[in-house]
Motif scaffolding. Structure first.
Motif, short mmCIF file in Angstrom:
data_model
loop_
_atom_site.label_atom_id
_atom_site.label_comp_id
_atom_site.label_asym_id
_atom_site.label_seq_id
_atom_site.Cartn_x
_atom_site.Cartn_y
_atom_site.Cartn_z
N PHE A 74 0.95 -1.19 -0.03
CA PHE A 74 0.01 -0.01 0.05
C PHE A 74 0.83 1.23 0.01
O PHE A 74 2.22 1.26 0.28
CB PHE A 74 -0.95 0.00 1.24
CG PHE A 74 -0.35 0.12 2.41
CD1 PHE A 74 -0.01 1.30 3.18
CD2 PHE A 74 0.14 -1.37 3.32
CE1 PHE A 74 0.74 1.12 4.52
CE2 PHE A 74 0.68 -1.07 4.49
CZ PHE A 74 0.90 0.12 5.05
N HIS A 116 -3.79 11.01 7.71
CA HIS A 116 -2.80 9.75 7.12
C HIS A 116 -1.42 9.91 7.50
O HIS A 116 -0.82 10.97 8.01
CB HIS A 116 -3.00 10.05 5.59
CG HIS A 116 -2.23 10.90 4.73
ND1 HIS A 116 -2.20 12.29 5.22
CD2 HIS A 116 -1.40 10.65 3.85
CE1 HIS A 116 -1.17 12.89 4.63
NE2 HIS A 116 -0.74 11.96 3.57
N ASP A 147 -13.58 8.93 -0.56
CA ASP A 147 -13.14 8.36 0.96
C ASP A 147 -14.22 8.48 1.92
O ASP A 147 -14.42 7.41 2.60
CB ASP A 147 -12.36 9.35 0.92
CG ASP A 147 -10.91 9.30 0.14
OD1 ASP A 147 -10.76 8.22 -0.58
OD2 ASP A 147 -10.34 10.49 0.12
N CYS A 194 -6.12 1.35 4.37
CA CYS A 194 -4.97 1.70 3.50
C CYS A 194 -5.19 1.90 2.22
O CYS A 194 -6.21 1.56 1.62
CB CYS A 194 -3.76 0.36 3.75
SG CYS A 194 -4.59 -1.21 2.90
N ARG A 195 -4.44 2.97 1.34
CA ARG A 195 -4.45 3.06 0.11
C ARG A 195 -3.54 2.19 -0.62
O ARG A 195 -2.26 2.31 -0.52
CB ARG A 195 -4.16 4.36 -0.18
CG ARG A 195 -4.25 5.01 -1.71
CD ARG A 195 -5.75 4.91 -2.13
NE ARG A 195 -6.08 6.34 -1.38
CZ ARG A 195 -7.44 6.68 -1.56
NH1 ARG A 195 -8.33 5.92 -2.33
NH2 ARG A 195 -7.99 7.76 -0.95
N THR A 196 -4.22 1.12 -1.59
CA THR A 196 -3.26 0.42 -2.41
C THR A 196 -2.82 1.08 -3.57
O THR A 196 -2.96 2.09 -3.82
CB THR A 196 -4.09 -0.92 -2.95
OG1 THR A 196 -5.09 -0.36 -4.02
CG2 THR A 196 -5.10 -1.30 -1.79
N GLY A 203 -4.73 2.31 -5.93
CA GLY A 203 -5.48 3.36 -5.82
C GLY A 203 -6.79 3.15 -4.82
O GLY A 203 -7.54 4.13 -4.60
N GLU A 204 -7.30 1.93 -4.56
CA GLU A 204 -8.31 1.66 -3.89
C GLU A 204 -8.26 1.76 -2.31
O GLU A 204 -7.00 1.75 -1.87
CB GLU A 204 -8.98 0.30 -4.05
CG GLU A 204 -8.03 -0.84 -3.73
CD GLU A 204 -8.84 -2.18 -4.26
OE1 GLU A 204 -9.83 -2.13 -4.11
OE2 GLU A 204 -7.95 -3.05 -4.58
N LEU A 205 -9.30 2.11 -1.63
CA LEU A 205 -9.08 1.82 -0.10
C LEU A 205 -9.68 0.68 0.47
O LEU A 205 -10.84 0.21 -0.30
CB LEU A 205 -9.97 3.06 0.57
CG LEU A 205 -9.48 4.32 0.58
CD1 LEU A 205 -10.43 5.46 1.04
CD2 LEU A 205 -8.04 4.60 1.17
#
Length: 275
Positions: free
Chosen positions: A170, A188, A207, A230-232, A235-237
């Motif tokens: 991530f 963050h 978000d 976590c932001r992979t 780009g996904e959460l």
């Protein structure tokens, strides 16, 4: 005319608890100093909470440390609070970390955007391929009992008591803080290796929709919750944790107006709980 008595609050905290990268005591000293403006407030250690419940209008559970360090006392507190009908903040009906980490398995099965999680050897094949995996106890906290493995596996005695997740690559972790169902702020950690070096985060509409989906799932009418994600690299959460027992708030990392707004909203939430 005589004035009405002020509501009384028992504030449960462990001021001596040492957490990596955080000063729990400073946050609770600040919060109790502000709550005293509106409530008669007393502090106690989590091990003493069950014996001190009577006589207070509400109990606020804050930075009391991982329950696994005092599980018997915590169970006694919950039982006594239910027996007396004590109003607890957060209410004891939370479905997130308050009840252990089974919710990560349940949410994963239900298709929510969480880190894929299983708790049975028979389900290990449902996990995506990864360079490594994490095994941790359902009732763990603060990385207690955490271990890493190259191949996911559970011992027979671990079936149903441990979680297995792929190690996620991530970009950063982000936390969303709520009072009741109202979003307050986001922080963050831009550097993955420094989880508690936090900076303000400007949450997008997407978000907030992500975070609010878990707040709605938890169905708590009152209380403070922290949605950790976590932001992979794509780009996904993905949800990491839904902290609904005693989430550390990192109030020292937000601007004074944001901190003031949070305290004001928390007071209003408590008054609403007591009404």
């Amino acid at each position: 005319m005589p004035t009405a008595p002020r509501p009384s609050v028992l504030f449960v905290t462990d001021l001596a608890y040492e957490a990596r990268g955080r000063r729990y005591c400073d946050e609770d000293i600040h919060l109790t100093s502000r709550l005293r403006e509106d409530f008669d407030t007393a502090l106690c250690h989590p091990r003493d909470a069950a014996a001190l419940l009577e006589g207070f209008d509400a109990v606020v559970v804050r930075n009391s440390g991982p329950v696994l360090h005092y599980q018997e006392a915590y169970d006694a507190f919950r039982a006594r609070a239910r027996e007396l009908g004590t109003r607890v903040y957060n209410p004891l009906t939370g479905r997130g970390d308050m009840a252990g980490k089974q919710y990560l398995v349940d949410l994963s099965r239900a298709g929510y955007p969480v880190i894929p999680t299983v708790d049975r050897a028979a389900d290990l094949g449902l996990l995506p391929e990864a360079e490594g995996y994490v095994i941790k106890p359902k009732l763990g906290a603060d990385s207690v009992g955490l271990r890493f493995t190259g191949t996911p596996a559970l011992l027979p005695e671990e079936d149903g008591t441990q979680l297995v997740q792929p190690r996620i690559d991530f970009r950063y972790e982000v936390s969303f803080y709520f009072v009741d169902h109202d979003f307050q702020y986001a922080l963050h950690a831009p550097h993955p290796e420094q989880r508690w070096v936090l900076e303000p985060y400007e949450a997008s509409a997407a978000d907030l929709a992500f975070a609010r989906s878990f707040i709605a799932w938890n169905t708590l009418d009152h209380g403070i919750q922290r949605v950790d994600a976590c932001r992979t690299v794509t780009g996904e959460l993905l949800l990491v944790e839904l902290e609904d027992l005693n989430p550390y708030l990192s109030l020292d990392r937000v601007a004074a107006p944001v901190r003031e707004a949070f305290v004001t909203r928390m007071k209003a939430s408590l008054r609403d709980l007591l009404s």
